[in-house]
Each structure stands twice: as structure tokens, then as C-alpha cells.
Scaffold this motif. Structure first.
Motif, PDB file in Angstrom:
ATOM      1  N   PHE A   4       0.888  -1.358  -0.161  1.00 51.14           N
ATOM      2  CA  PHE A   4       0.047  -0.001  -0.038  1.00 51.14           C
ATOM      3  C   PHE A   4       1.074   1.091   0.002  1.00 51.14           C
ATOM      4  O   PHE A   4       1.501   1.589   0.901  1.00 51.14           O
ATOM      5  CB  PHE A   4      -0.812   0.044   1.150  1.00 51.14           C
ATOM      6  CG  PHE A   4      -1.780  -1.325   1.233  1.00 51.14           C
ATOM      7  CD1 PHE A   4      -2.975  -1.333   0.599  1.00 51.14           C
ATOM      8  CD2 PHE A   4      -1.345  -2.317   1.965  1.00 51.14           C
ATOM      9  CE1 PHE A   4      -3.797  -2.660   0.729  1.00 51.14           C
ATOM     10  CE2 PHE A   4      -2.224  -3.595   2.173  1.00 51.14           C
ATOM     11  CZ  PHE A   4      -3.370  -3.644   1.499  1.00 51.14           C
ATOM     12  N   ASP A   5       0.903   1.651  -1.235  1.00 51.38           N
ATOM     13  CA  ASP A   5       1.962   2.975  -1.420  1.00 51.38           C
ATOM     14  C   ASP A   5       1.213   4.233  -1.160  1.00 51.38           C
ATOM     15  O   ASP A   5      -0.035   4.543  -1.567  1.00 51.38           O
ATOM     16  CB  ASP A   5       2.480   2.771  -2.862  1.00 51.38           C
ATOM     17  CG  ASP A   5       3.928   3.816  -2.897  1.00 51.38           C
ATOM     18  OD1 ASP A   5       4.138   4.234  -2.011  1.00 51.38           O
ATOM     19  OD2 ASP A   5       4.466   3.595  -3.940  1.00 51.38           O
ATOM     20  N   LYS A   6       2.084   5.350  -0.593  1.00 52.56           N
ATOM     21  CA  LYS A   6       1.576   6.721  -0.684  1.00 52.56           C
ATOM     22  C   LYS A   6       0.292   6.753   0.254  1.00 52.56           C
ATOM     23  O   LYS A   6      -0.628   7.417  -0.177  1.00 52.56           O
ATOM     24  CB  LYS A   6       1.434   7.362  -2.231  1.00 52.56           C
ATOM     25  CG  LYS A   6       2.821   7.168  -2.996  1.00 52.56           C
ATOM     26  CD  LYS A   6       2.267   7.702  -4.254  1.00 52.56           C
ATOM     27  CE  LYS A   6       3.481   7.543  -5.230  1.00 52.56           C
ATOM     28  NZ  LYS A   6       3.241   7.661  -6.573  1.00 52.56           N
ATOM     29  N   ILE A   7       0.374   6.154   1.408  1.00 50.36           N
ATOM     30  CA  ILE A   7      -0.648   6.277   2.102  1.00 50.36           C
ATOM     31  C   ILE A   7      -0.660   7.433   3.300  1.00 50.36           C
ATOM     32  O   ILE A   7      -1.904   7.942   3.952  1.00 50.36           O
ATOM     33  CB  ILE A   7      -0.982   4.917   3.195  1.00 50.36           C
ATOM     34  CG1 ILE A   7       0.336   4.684   3.779  1.00 50.36           C
ATOM     35  CG2 ILE A   7      -1.256   3.784   2.064  1.00 50.36           C
ATOM     36  CD1 ILE A   7       0.115   3.332   4.865  1.00 50.36           C
ATOM     37  N   ILE A   8       0.625   7.832   3.633  1.00 49.68           N
ATOM     38  CA  ILE A   8       0.615   8.927   4.431  1.00 49.68           C
ATOM     39  C   ILE A   8       1.758   9.844   4.012  1.00 49.68           C
ATOM     40  O   ILE A   8       2.825   9.574   3.635  1.00 49.68           O
ATOM     41  CB  ILE A   8       1.208   8.663   5.866  1.00 49.68           C
ATOM     42  CG1 ILE A   8       0.170   7.436   6.513  1.00 49.68           C
ATOM     43  CG2 ILE A   8       1.380   9.712   6.735  1.00 49.68           C
ATOM     44  CD1 ILE A   8       0.592   6.790   7.648  1.00 49.68           C
ATOM     45  N   SER A   9       1.411  11.285   4.089  1.00 46.56           N
ATOM     46  CA  SER A   9       2.544  12.440   3.602  1.00 46.56           C
ATOM     47  C   SER A   9       2.259  13.524   4.737  1.00 46.56           C
ATOM     48  O   SER A   9       1.206  14.020   5.083  1.00 46.56           O
ATOM     49  CB  SER A   9       1.914  12.808   2.346  1.00 46.56           C
ATOM     50  OG  SER A   9       3.172  13.705   1.901  1.00 46.56           O
ATOM     51  N   ASP A  10       3.627  13.691   5.036  1.00 48.19           N
ATOM     52  CA  ASP A  10       3.661  14.889   6.304  1.00 48.19           C
ATOM     53  C   ASP A  10       5.171  15.485   6.203  1.00 48.19           C
ATOM     54  O   ASP A  10       6.081  15.168   6.183  1.00 48.19           O
ATOM     55  CB  ASP A  10       3.432  14.131   7.849  1.00 48.19           C
ATOM     56  CG  ASP A  10       3.621  15.014   8.697  1.00 48.19           C
ATOM     57  OD1 ASP A  10       3.753  16.436   8.705  1.00 48.19           O
ATOM     58  OD2 ASP A  10       3.809  14.706   9.876  1.00 48.19           O
ATOM     59  N   ARG A  11       4.918  16.828   6.009  1.00 49.74           N
ATOM     60  CA  ARG A  11       6.213  17.709   5.832  1.00 49.74           C
ATOM     61  C   ARG A  11       6.995  17.107   4.984  1.00 49.74           C
ATOM     62  O   ARG A  11       8.477  17.236   5.138  1.00 49.74           O
ATOM     63  CB  ARG A  11       6.731  17.861   7.069  1.00 49.74           C
ATOM     64  CG  ARG A  11       6.006  18.910   7.953  1.00 49.74           C
ATOM     65  CD  ARG A  11       6.229  18.782   9.466  1.00 49.74           C
ATOM     66  NE  ARG A  11       5.477  17.688  10.190  1.00 49.74           N
ATOM     67  CZ  ARG A  11       5.642  17.417  11.510  1.00 49.74           C
ATOM     68  NH1 ARG A  11       6.580  18.060  12.390  1.00 49.74           N
ATOM     69  NH2 ARG A  11       5.067  16.728  11.873  1.00 49.74           N
ATOM     70  N   GLY A  12       6.623  16.633   3.800  1.00 52.61           N
ATOM     71  CA  GLY A  12       7.661  16.100   2.858  1.00 52.61           C
ATOM     72  C   GLY A  12       7.844  14.601   3.011  1.00 52.61           C
ATOM     73  O   GLY A  12       8.451  13.967   1.952  1.00 52.61           O
ATOM     74  N   SER A  13       7.916  14.090   4.137  1.00 52.79           N
ATOM     75  CA  SER A  13       8.207  12.386   4.107  1.00 52.79           C
ATOM     76  C   SER A  13       6.662  11.773   3.622  1.00 52.79           C
ATOM     77  O   SER A  13       5.578  12.252   3.835  1.00 52.79           O
ATOM     78  CB  SER A  13       8.362  12.235   5.797  1.00 52.79           C
ATOM     79  OG  SER A  13       9.576  12.529   6.230  1.00 52.79           O
TER      80      SER A  13
END
Length: 118
Positions: A4-13
Motif C-alpha cells: 500500500f503505497d503513498k498512504i501518508i504524507s507529512d512535511r515532505g516525508s
């Protein structure tokens, strides 16, 4: 293996989670190697993982201190045995502090929910 890719994004991470059945440490490491055959995952900053195997629990932080222990704790709570879960992080340039643990936990919860194992 399920990814499961690209599930969380935060401040660039950015975060992804993957996993699959593994009865031995060698099988767990083979799944990790399979994941890393994808160049995107091979270039990730961290591929932290854990599993509860017949010969005991195993974990690897891969540089993300405490991540393997958190994944292992969640697998123990879910009573998920003979299954490896890998949380991948691509560092975005900004420190996340304690939020990184929340993201690791959210990634594991996502995996358990989506696979029906949790």
C-alpha cells in the motif's frame, strides 16, 4: 506480498506499508528483498519491519529508531503470527519528532485493516 503505497504524507516525508506471510527470518528477509527490487523502495530512507515467528519475535528499525519495536508491539496486539509487516519512509527533509511514531502506527493499522488481518 501486498503493498500500500503513498498512504501518508507529512512535511515532505512519505510512507508506505507492505507485508506478507513469513514463517522464518529468512522468509521475512526474502520479502524485504522482494520489496527492494522496486527501485523506489530500494532508495527509501527507512524500511522498518517486524514479525512474530515460530522461533520468536524479530524486528529491524533500519535507522528509524524505535519503529521496529512499535510494529512488533502492534503485531503482538493483533496476535498476527508468521507474517512480516514493513513500513517504508522516504525522508522529506524535515524532522517529524514524535509524529513519526504516529505515522508508523497509522501505516500498520492501514495494513491490518486493508488485509483483514487486524
Amino acid at each position: 506480498m501486498q503493498v500500500f503505497d503513498k498512504i501518508i504524507s507529512d512535511r515532505g516525508s512519505r510512507y508506505a506499508v507492505a507485508g506478507g506471510p513469513a514463517a522464518t527470518r529468512a522468509e521475512a528477509q526474502a520479502l524485504l528483498a522482494e520489496l527492494k527490487r522496486n527501485k523506489r523502495f530500494a532508495k527509501a530512507t527507512h524500511n522498518s519491519w517486524a514479525a512474530i515467528l515460530a522461533d520468536g519475535p524479530v524486528k529491524d528499525d533500519d535507522g528509524e529508531a524505535g519503529a521496529g519495536a512499535l510494529i512488533l508491539q502492534m503485531l503482538e496486539r493483533a496476535e498476527l503470527r508468521d507474517h512480516v509487516v514493513i513500513v517504508t519512509r522516504w525522508f522529506g527533509g524535515k524532522q517529524l519528532g514524535g509524529d513519526r511514531f504516529r505515522h508508523v502506527a497509522d501505516a500498520v493499522r492501514h495494513y491490518l485493516r486493508e488485509t483483514g488481518l487486524g
